[in-house]
Enzyme design. Sequence first.
Site, short mmCIF file in Angstrom:
data_model
loop_
_atom_site.label_atom_id
_atom_site.label_comp_id
_atom_site.label_asym_id
_atom_site.label_seq_id
_atom_site.Cartn_x
_atom_site.Cartn_y
_atom_site.Cartn_z
N LYS A 2 -0.67 -11.69 -24.92
CA LYS A 2 -0.04 -10.77 -23.96
C LYS A 2 -0.20 -11.38 -22.58
O LYS A 2 -1.31 -11.48 -22.05
CB LYS A 2 -0.72 -9.40 -24.04
CG LYS A 2 0.18 -8.22 -23.73
CD LYS A 2 0.67 -8.14 -22.31
CE LYS A 2 -0.30 -7.45 -21.39
NZ LYS A 2 0.09 -7.53 -19.96
N GLU A 59 -14.06 -11.69 -21.04
CA GLU A 59 -14.37 -12.51 -19.86
C GLU A 59 -13.94 -11.67 -18.66
O GLU A 59 -12.74 -11.45 -18.46
CB GLU A 59 -13.60 -13.84 -19.89
CG GLU A 59 -13.96 -14.75 -21.03
CD GLU A 59 -15.31 -15.44 -20.87
OE1 GLU A 59 -15.97 -15.24 -19.83
OE2 GLU A 59 -15.70 -16.17 -21.79
N CYS A 86 -12.67 -15.54 -10.78
CA CYS A 86 -13.84 -14.77 -11.20
C CYS A 86 -15.14 -15.52 -10.91
O CYS A 86 -16.19 -14.93 -10.85
CB CYS A 86 -13.71 -14.45 -12.68
SG CYS A 86 -13.26 -15.90 -13.62
N GLU A 95 -16.12 -7.17 -6.16
CA GLU A 95 -15.27 -8.35 -6.32
C GLU A 95 -14.01 -8.14 -5.47
O GLU A 95 -13.16 -7.32 -5.81
CB GLU A 95 -14.90 -8.52 -7.80
CG GLU A 95 -14.14 -9.78 -8.07
CD GLU A 95 -13.72 -9.90 -9.54
OE1 GLU A 95 -13.21 -8.91 -10.10
OE2 GLU A 95 -13.87 -10.99 -10.11
P1 NAD Z 1 -6.60 -6.70 -15.27
O1 NAD Z 1 -7.82 -6.27 -15.98
O2 NAD Z 1 -5.91 -5.72 -14.41
O3 NAD Z 1 -5.49 -7.21 -16.31
C1 NAD Z 1 -5.77 -8.24 -17.22
C2 NAD Z 1 -4.81 -8.12 -18.39
O4 NAD Z 1 -5.09 -6.91 -19.08
C3 NAD Z 1 -3.33 -8.06 -18.00
O5 NAD Z 1 -2.57 -8.76 -18.94
C4 NAD Z 1 -3.03 -6.57 -18.10
O6 NAD Z 1 -1.68 -6.31 -18.38
C5 NAD Z 1 -3.90 -6.17 -19.26
N1 NAD Z 1 -4.25 -4.74 -19.30
C6 NAD Z 1 -4.36 -3.89 -18.25
N2 NAD Z 1 -4.67 -2.66 -18.71
C7 NAD Z 1 -4.76 -2.74 -20.05
C8 NAD Z 1 -5.05 -1.80 -21.07
N3 NAD Z 1 -5.31 -0.53 -20.81
N4 NAD Z 1 -5.07 -2.24 -22.36
C9 NAD Z 1 -4.83 -3.54 -22.64
N5 NAD Z 1 -4.52 -4.47 -21.73
C10 NAD Z 1 -4.50 -4.08 -20.43
O7 NAD Z 1 -7.02 -8.02 -14.49
P2 NAD Z 1 -6.13 -8.88 -13.49
O8 NAD Z 1 -5.98 -8.10 -12.24
O9 NAD Z 1 -4.92 -9.38 -14.19
O10 NAD Z 1 -7.08 -10.15 -13.24
C11 NAD Z 1 -8.09 -10.17 -12.31
C12 NAD Z 1 -9.43 -9.87 -12.95
O11 NAD Z 1 -9.66 -10.77 -14.03
C13 NAD Z 1 -10.59 -10.05 -12.01
O12 NAD Z 1 -11.51 -9.01 -12.17
C14 NAD Z 1 -11.20 -11.36 -12.46
O13 NAD Z 1 -12.55 -11.52 -12.13
C15 NAD Z 1 -10.97 -11.31 -13.92
N6 NAD Z 1 -10.99 -12.66 -14.48
C16 NAD Z 1 -12.08 -13.04 -15.22
C17 NAD Z 1 -12.15 -14.34 -15.72
C18 NAD Z 1 -13.32 -14.80 -16.54
O14 NAD Z 1 -13.21 -15.88 -17.13
N7 NAD Z 1 -14.42 -14.08 -16.60
C19 NAD Z 1 -11.12 -15.23 -15.46
C20 NAD Z 1 -10.04 -14.81 -14.70
C21 NAD Z 1 -9.99 -13.51 -14.22
#
Ligand code: NAD
Length: 513
Positions: free
Chosen positions: A189, A263, A298, A400
């Site tokens: 996704k 993650e 992140c 963050e």
């Molecule tokens: P997000 O959690 O808003 O979204 C991530 C993904 O989850 C997207 O594809 C989104 O459509 C999906 N999603 C959202 N709600 C959902 C639900 N209810 N059910 C299933 N899927 C759902 O995160 P973002 O804003 O896209 O990314 C930024 C965040 O990601 C930051 O907090 C960052 O720290 C984290 N991040 C972590 C790592 C790591 O390796 N630890 C790497 C990159 C980003």
Amino acid sequence: MTEQIALTPPADTTSPPTRLMLVGGTWVEAVDGDWRDIVSPGHRGKVLARVPRGTGTDVDLAVSAARAAFPAWRDQHFTARQRVLLKIADAIEARAEELAEVTAVDTGNALRTQARPEVATLVDLFRYFGGVAGEVKGTTLPAGAAQLQYTRLEPLGVVGAILPWNSPLMIAGFKVPAALAAGNTIVLKAAEDAPLSVLLMAEICEEFLPPGVLNVVTGTGRTAGNALVEHPGVDKISFTGSTEVGRGIAGRAGERLVHVSLELGGKNPSIVFPGAVTDDLINGLLLSSRVTRQGQSCTAGTRLFLHRDVHDEVLDRLATRLGELKVGDPLDEASDIGAVINETQFNSIQEYLEEGLANDSLKVEQGGLPPSDGPLTEGFFHVPTLFSGGNNEFRLAREEIFGPVVVAIPWTDVDDVVRMANDSAYGLAAYVWSQDIDQAITTAHRLEAGWVQVNQGGGQVVGQSYGGYKQSGIGREVSLEGMLAGFTQTKQINVRLGHGGTTTPPATTKTGS
Ligand code: NAD
């Protein structure tokens, strides 16, 4: 003052191209026929493309395709999967510049500093996991001549992989080749705000993969993402994103007892010990702060703990370097820093900046609010900002921000700085800077983080174990061990030998639990 680069004028926006989803080897629209506009981070209001707004029905079709493709993909000799992954790596490499440009446009990440390195990492990851595909093997117990007792590491089945927007290709690289090498099939996704590079990656992969082995669905988290998490045909959820969303996913995955790895977010400490303030140190701090990724990482080391002996000099020199960075069009070779992903994120960063500016304890050493006129107002651009006078209790030091904002906090006592560094709900990454290697390693061992770097601040490298402590995640990626733990399950097989198929158990057999 951070330099501004003039932006390339937006192209005609009257008819954005459409990009389709990959389901069962076919490029499809959403069954409902709905579309979602993908807006350029670098040019407010410019629609880059339209992608299908996938729903549960589309997810259902993608999961069915992945299930159908699973047995044949699983049952091959590992060298067959290996060959495919290595061919994909070559094909991605051949189209690296195209992928990097799409990444820059789609995510706002600057081509030179982020988008190109991200594609290079993706290539490395396909090669790495292709290379270790034969390591998905079990063990044999020395159980005597009359017994063959061995384990098989078997794939989990269909992996539902959910990506964020900040570095979609790199994070796809953490999941896709690892899951495939172990014999799983995938429904990916893409993030709703940055799906274009992932769709292009899928187009490249598709040429080498049997239909249904890799499927890509676009759409929002609430509909497509949620449907994937709850689908009974998905055997594992591999999620990268925010801690908030990850917590909800873990709960729903727990309800149906499906495998899950997370993650999540980070608020990472960077601890500078007393010693010579070299260019190497300043460049390392710059790299680890991830300001050249607009702070949208992140692993950004944005809680900067400076020992009082070097506090002023480091601040001074870091502020100067930050001020030399060029913010501008992600496609411009001269840009060090690109655009923030969208207006919501832009406004959220601005709120943190305003809070910092209103706090009398904090002083702006560099940056501040984004420019209110000039070319950068055409997109979601922030300039890198360094606050001094920070306190680990401030919201700016605890949450963050996911923007190019660094908060410097002075320290004198090692125990105290370790306590402050660990005083966070997160535990993803940490950085230690010291010319006394004994001191650096001792400190690294005391930090509650899944990944500590000493005297360097770069990104993840293939083969390393990557994952978070505390609310930064569960599970490991990027490494062979992470692949085995995250994408396989163990089957123990005990065979009685030398009895010609009779069913009489040996006298020593005990009953099991
Ligand atoms: P997000 O959690 O808003 O979204 C991530 C993904 O989850 C997207 O594809 C989104 O459509 C999906 N999603 C959202 N709600 C959902 C639900 N209810 N059910 C299933 N899927 C759902 O995160 P973002 O804003 O896209 O990314 C930024 C965040 O990601 C930051 O907090 C960052 O720290 C984290 N991040 C972590 C790592 C790591 O390796 N630890 C790497 C990159 C980003």
